[in-house]
Scaffold this motif. Structure first.
Motif, PDB file in Angstrom:
ATOM      1  N   THR A 118       0.927  -1.407   0.048  1.00  0.00           N
ATOM      2  CA  THR A 118      -0.149  -0.268   0.521  1.00  0.00           C
ATOM      3  C   THR A 118       1.142   1.319   0.178  1.00  0.00           C
ATOM      4  N   GLY A 119       1.719   0.587   1.098  1.00  0.00           N
ATOM      5  CA  GLY A 119       2.869   2.659   0.548  1.00  0.00           C
ATOM      6  C   GLY A 119       4.280   1.498  -0.005  1.00  0.00           C
ATOM      7  N   SER A 120       4.724   2.525   0.446  1.00  0.00           N
ATOM      8  CA  SER A 120       6.544   1.912  -0.353  1.00  0.00           C
ATOM      9  C   SER A 120       8.027   2.551   0.951  1.00  0.00           C
ATOM     10  N   ASN A 121       8.909   1.464   0.626  1.00  0.00           N
ATOM     11  CA  ASN A 121      10.324   1.896   1.458  1.00  0.00           C
ATOM     12  C   ASN A 121      10.890   1.849   0.874  1.00  0.00           C
ATOM     13  N   SER A 122      12.366   1.870   1.000  1.00  0.00           N
ATOM     14  CA  SER A 122      13.766   1.619   0.240  1.00  0.00           C
ATOM     15  C   SER A 122      14.984   1.489   1.490  1.00  0.00           C
ATOM     16  N   GLY A 123      15.700   0.682   1.538  1.00  0.00           N
ATOM     17  CA  GLY A 123      16.952   1.070   2.510  1.00  0.00           C
ATOM     18  C   GLY A 123      18.170   0.095   1.184  1.00  0.00           C
ATOM     19  N   LEU A 124      19.735   0.728   1.266  1.00  0.00           N
ATOM     20  CA  LEU A 124      20.701   0.574   1.612  1.00  0.00           C
ATOM     21  C   LEU A 124      20.614  -0.634   2.452  1.00  0.00           C
ATOM     22  N   TYR A 125      21.607  -1.895   1.919  1.00  0.00           N
ATOM     23  CA  TYR A 125      21.852  -2.604   2.713  1.00  0.00           C
ATOM     24  C   TYR A 125      23.019  -3.339   3.628  1.00  0.00           C
ATOM     25  N   ASP A 126      23.907  -3.489   4.433  1.00  0.00           N
ATOM     26  CA  ASP A 126      25.138  -3.860   5.092  1.00  0.00           C
ATOM     27  C   ASP A 126      25.307  -5.425   4.972  1.00  0.00           C
ATOM     28  N   GLN A 132      21.418   3.121   5.508  1.00  0.00           N
ATOM     29  CA  GLN A 132      21.123   4.783   4.308  1.00  0.00           C
ATOM     30  C   GLN A 132      19.861   4.539   4.036  1.00  0.00           C
ATOM     31  N   ASN A 133      18.936   5.267   4.040  1.00  0.00           N
ATOM     32  CA  ASN A 133      17.502   5.351   3.747  1.00  0.00           C
ATOM     33  C   ASN A 133      16.466   6.901   2.881  1.00  0.00           C
ATOM     34  N   THR A 134      16.280   6.288   1.693  1.00  0.00           N
ATOM     35  CA  THR A 134      15.604   7.804   1.038  1.00  0.00           C
ATOM     36  C   THR A 134      14.031   7.277   1.991  1.00  0.00           C
ATOM     37  N   PRO A 135      13.852   8.724   2.524  1.00  0.00           N
ATOM     38  CA  PRO A 135      12.544   8.393   3.663  1.00  0.00           C
ATOM     39  C   PRO A 135      11.105   8.542   2.412  1.00  0.00           C
ATOM     40  N   PRO A 136      10.294   8.156   2.358  1.00  0.00           N
ATOM     41  CA  PRO A 136       9.259   7.653   1.905  1.00  0.00           C
ATOM     42  C   PRO A 136       8.124   8.563   1.422  1.00  0.00           C
ATOM     43  N   LEU A 137       8.078   9.229   2.794  1.00  0.00           N
ATOM     44  CA  LEU A 137       7.101  10.969   2.414  1.00  0.00           C
ATOM     45  C   LEU A 137       5.795  10.681   2.713  1.00  0.00           C
ATOM     46  N   GLY A 138       5.762   9.298   2.006  1.00  0.00           N
ATOM     47  CA  GLY A 138       3.714   9.282   2.126  1.00  0.00           C
ATOM     48  C   GLY A 138       3.293   9.311   0.844  1.00  0.00           C
TER      49      GLY A 138
END
Length: 285
Positions: A118-126, A132-138
């Motif tokens: 329904t929403g989205s999110n993403s992150g750089l995983y080590d 690091q995370n780009t804020p999804p902002l809704g």
């Protein structure tokens, strides 16, 4: 010793209990979100609803790992305390659902992990944590790649005459909604993001329409341009979990290729991958 793993959202929580012999017990309870729920309500779910569904299997738990939607750092210690109170495990941890998604998708390997529902999110995983995370902002300011924004783009194009007239007729018949109903649901009723995301079923069923597929591919291309490029790792696989990622994996992969990225593992839900990640050392291949 047993391990109890949880993947929780506001609507439901998936639980998996496993032991060293490889036995797995799964259950689903109502969602747990410490941002909205009081301690007593959360403990009631843990000691009441979950225990009722799993029975004696919840005894002698050595480790609990809880992954929760929107579980910010300031809420994690509170969730650890409540889990300890309910189960008295030897160790307990509580982390965000994005960490859970990354571990489910990538295990101990570095990469880019995404949640597309329904929403989205993403992150750089080590390989262990999100670094690091780009804020999804809704869905109003961001959430590119999500079902809500895909629905918003589709309905906007539909009512502005950018899609075939036959598609508008078919959508009106299938949904029973006129444009005024859609405007009311989006601007006047609660949870408009969920309403918008519901249109993804209709969109998926019409991916054979060139204009619809182009809209979906462009929607995902915006996700890569506005969220994934910030990690500056086009060499890393982009993996995704969630219903939108799963059902739209073909246009998602097309958009990735057009933006210079390679798609890795895609899961409908994270629990199978979390079971792999948290299995006992003796069981690992």
């Amino acid at each position: 010793m047993k391990k109890l793993i949880a993947d929780s959202g506001s609507t439901k929580t998936d639980w998996c209990l496993m032991d060293r012999e490889g036995h797995v017990t799964e259950a689903t309870t109502q969602g747990i979100n410490p941002f909205y729920q009081q301690d007593e309500e959360i403990v009631s779910i843990l000691t009441g609803e979950l225990t009722e569904k799993m029975g004696d299997a919840v005894g002698h738990i050595g480790e609990v790992v809880f992954y929760g939607a929107g579980l910010r750092p300031e809420m994690q210690e509170r969730m650890r305390r409540l889990l300890s109170l309910a189960f008295h495990p030897g160790s307990v941890d509580a982390m965000s659902d994005l960490v859970g998604a990354a571990r489910a998708l990538l295990g101990h390997r570095p990469g880019i992990a995404c949640i597309l529902g329904t929403g989205s999110n993403s992150g750089l995983y080590d390989g262990r944590q999100i670094i690091q995370n780009t804020p999804p902002l809704g869905f109003i300011l961001g959430d590119e790649g999500s079902g809500a924004v895909m629905g918003k783009c589709f309905l906007g194009a539909l009512y502005k005459g950018l899609l075939p007239d036959s598609l508008l007729e078919e959508f009106t018949h299938a949904s029973g909604l006129q444009m005024a109903d859609v405007i009311d649901a989006v601007y006047r009723r609660p949870l408009p993001n969920r309403f918008l995301a519901q249109t993804t079923r209709f969109i998926h069923d019409h991916l054979d329409v060139d204009e619809v597929r182009s809209l979906v591919v462009e929607h995902f291309r915006a996700f890569f341009r506005r969220n994934i490029v910030q990690y500056q790792h086009p060499d890393m696989p982009v993996c995704a979990v969630g219903s939108v990622a799963w059902y739209f994996r073909d246009p998602f992969s097309q958009a990735a290729a057009e933006e210079g990225f390679k798609v890795g593992r895609i899961l409908q839900r994270p629990m199978p991958g979390l079971v792999e990640y948290h299995q006992f050392p003796a069981s690992r291949v």
